[in-house]
Write a protein that holds these residues in place. Sequence first.
Motif, short mmCIF file in Angstrom:
data_model
loop_
_atom_site.label_atom_id
_atom_site.label_comp_id
_atom_site.label_asym_id
_atom_site.label_seq_id
_atom_site.Cartn_x
_atom_site.Cartn_y
_atom_site.Cartn_z
N ARG A 1 0.81 -1.21 0.00
CA ARG A 1 0.00 0.00 0.00
C ARG A 1 0.85 1.26 0.00
NH1 ARG A 1 -4.40 1.77 4.71
NH2 ARG A 1 -4.98 3.78 3.75
N TYR A 2 1.88 1.30 0.83
CA TYR A 2 2.63 2.54 1.01
C TYR A 2 3.97 2.58 0.27
CZ TYR A 2 -0.65 3.88 4.69
OH TYR A 2 -1.77 4.23 5.39
N PHE A 3 4.52 1.42 -0.06
CA PHE A 3 5.85 1.40 -0.67
C PHE A 3 5.87 0.68 -2.01
CE2 PHE A 3 6.52 1.98 3.87
CZ PHE A 3 7.42 3.03 3.89
N SER A 4 4.76 0.73 -2.72
CA SER A 4 4.69 0.08 -4.04
C SER A 4 5.66 0.73 -5.03
CB SER A 4 3.26 0.14 -4.59
OG SER A 4 2.83 1.49 -4.71
N GLY B 1 8.52 1.93 -4.04
CA GLY B 1 9.84 1.82 -3.45
C GLY B 1 10.00 2.61 -2.16
N PHE B 2 11.13 2.42 -1.55
CA PHE B 2 11.47 3.07 -0.28
C PHE B 2 12.09 4.43 -0.62
CE2 PHE B 2 14.53 3.77 3.25
CZ PHE B 2 13.67 3.67 4.33
N ASN B 3 11.27 5.47 -0.61
CA ASN B 3 11.73 6.78 -1.05
C ASN B 3 11.12 7.89 -0.19
OD1 ASN B 3 9.06 7.31 -2.15
ND2 ASN B 3 9.65 5.96 -3.86
N GLU B 4 11.53 9.11 -0.45
CA GLU B 4 11.10 10.26 0.34
C GLU B 4 9.60 10.44 0.31
OE1 GLU B 4 11.82 15.11 0.52
OE2 GLU B 4 13.27 13.81 -0.50
N GLN B 5 8.98 10.28 -0.83
CA GLN B 5 7.54 10.47 -0.95
C GLN B 5 6.77 9.45 -0.11
OE1 GLN B 5 6.09 10.34 -4.97
NE2 GLN B 5 3.98 10.81 -4.40
N SER B 6 7.18 8.19 -0.16
CA SER B 6 6.47 7.17 0.61
C SER B 6 6.68 7.36 2.12
CB SER B 6 6.95 5.78 0.19
OG SER B 6 8.34 5.61 0.43
N LEU B 7 7.89 7.78 2.52
CA LEU B 7 8.16 7.97 3.94
C LEU B 7 7.40 9.15 4.54
CD1 LEU B 7 12.00 7.28 3.92
CD2 LEU B 7 10.24 5.84 4.93
N GLN B 8 7.03 10.10 3.72
CA GLN B 8 6.28 11.25 4.20
C GLN B 8 4.84 10.90 4.53
OE1 GLN B 8 6.78 14.08 1.01
NE2 GLN B 8 8.63 14.99 1.91
N PHE C 1 3.99 -3.30 20.29
CA PHE C 1 4.64 -2.74 19.11
C PHE C 1 4.56 -3.72 17.94
CE2 PHE C 1 8.08 -1.18 16.52
CZ PHE C 1 8.23 0.16 16.84
N VAL C 2 4.91 -4.97 18.21
CA VAL C 2 4.88 -6.00 17.17
C VAL C 2 3.44 -6.27 16.73
CG1 VAL C 2 5.41 -8.41 16.63
CG2 VAL C 2 7.00 -7.06 18.00
N LYS C 3 2.51 -6.28 17.69
CA LYS C 3 1.11 -6.53 17.34
C LYS C 3 0.54 -5.44 16.45
CE LYS C 3 -0.04 -9.41 21.34
NZ LYS C 3 -0.89 -9.56 22.56
N LEU C 4 0.92 -4.19 16.70
CA LEU C 4 0.46 -3.10 15.84
C LEU C 4 1.00 -3.27 14.43
CD1 LEU C 4 0.66 0.14 18.03
CD2 LEU C 4 -1.26 -1.39 17.64
N ALA C 5 2.26 -3.68 14.32
CA ALA C 5 2.83 -3.91 12.99
C ALA C 5 2.10 -5.05 12.29
CB ALA C 5 4.33 -4.23 13.11
N LEU C 6 1.81 -6.13 13.03
CA LEU C 6 1.09 -7.27 12.44
C LEU C 6 -0.34 -6.90 12.05
CD1 LEU C 6 2.32 -10.10 14.84
CD2 LEU C 6 2.83 -9.91 12.39
N ALA C 7 -0.90 -5.89 12.71
CA ALA C 7 -2.25 -5.43 12.38
C ALA C 7 -2.26 -4.48 11.19
CB ALA C 7 -2.88 -4.75 13.59
N GLY C 8 -1.08 -4.20 10.64
CA GLY C 8 -1.01 -3.34 9.46
C GLY C 8 -1.13 -1.86 9.75
N MET C 9 -0.90 -1.47 11.03
CA MET C 9 -1.06 -0.07 11.40
C MET C 9 0.15 0.79 11.05
SD MET C 9 -3.05 -0.34 15.05
CE MET C 9 -2.99 1.44 15.27
N GLY C 10 1.29 0.15 10.85
CA GLY C 10 2.48 0.92 10.53
C GLY C 10 3.69 0.02 10.39
N TYR C 11 4.81 0.63 10.08
CA TYR C 11 6.08 -0.09 10.05
C TYR C 11 6.89 0.38 11.26
CZ TYR C 11 8.48 4.13 8.42
OH TYR C 11 8.99 5.40 8.33
#
Length: 288
Positions: free
Chosen positions: A174-177, A179-186, A224-234
């Motif tokens: 969803r967020y890094f399709s 790539g890992f770049n400035e626009q996606s990180l914002q 922290f890990v559970k939130l990541a597994l829930a897709g809330m963030g990296y």
Amino acid sequence: MIDYKLLEALATVVETGGFERAGAVLGLSQSAISQRIRTLEVRIGQPVLLRSPVPRATPAGQQLLNHVQQVQLLERDLAKSLPTLSEPAARLRIALNADSLATWWASAIGEFCRQEALLLDMVVEDQDIALRRMREGDVAACLCSNPQPVAGARCVPLGTMTYLPLATPSYKKRYFSQGFNEQSLQTAPAIVFGPNDQLQHRFLAQSGYPGAFPYHLCPSSEGFVKLALAGMGYGMIPEIQARSKIEMGHLVSIAPGQSLDVELYWHFWRHSGEVMERLTTALKAAHS
């Protein structure tokens, strides 16, 4: 000289969370405990307790508690060489980061604490600022990422914790399709342990992105890990903590090949006795 009965009263009030409970432990009335605390405060000329619903030590009280812990450890050493003395129970107050507590810490010190009959009071603090607790006299030892020892203390390097920037595959898509770049990180929400946690900032700066980013705050290593597994963030998650989730494909890196290594250092007061030396040896063995 300090009357150690007064210090015992202070330590017991803080440990049990109240005057009445402390009295029950020491076989004294609540008023007797209060009198000992007042006597101690008169002798040092300042308060040692904040009398809130759950009493807390003042900065002066914290230094006295730290002194009590060191004395208890030294008395244990003396009891081993003089068997006619009863070996006192010792409680050691330690500051450490939540990620170590959630991963390798228990297996490293579990058997040691059983053999030594040592009680630990563990204060969870971010690895970048835990040393402040020791400098203020609140703890007898700390595990942190700062290699500079406090005056009168020793600093021993233990090893490295490797952190990876992890999220679910769907989150990455969803967020890094692109790539890992400035626009996606914002725009991609991150997960940060707390306001003092700088791991995310350090990793992004290391990757060439020093800018702002949206984030959730989650002061729990397991949460922290559970939130990541829930897709809330990296988030920056210890590799040893996430290994099984990575192998099962539940978590993936948003920046393959990139990581952040954090050096861990064990700090303790020089005159804490042989028990602290043996604990240090056990911690070093866990990382050898």
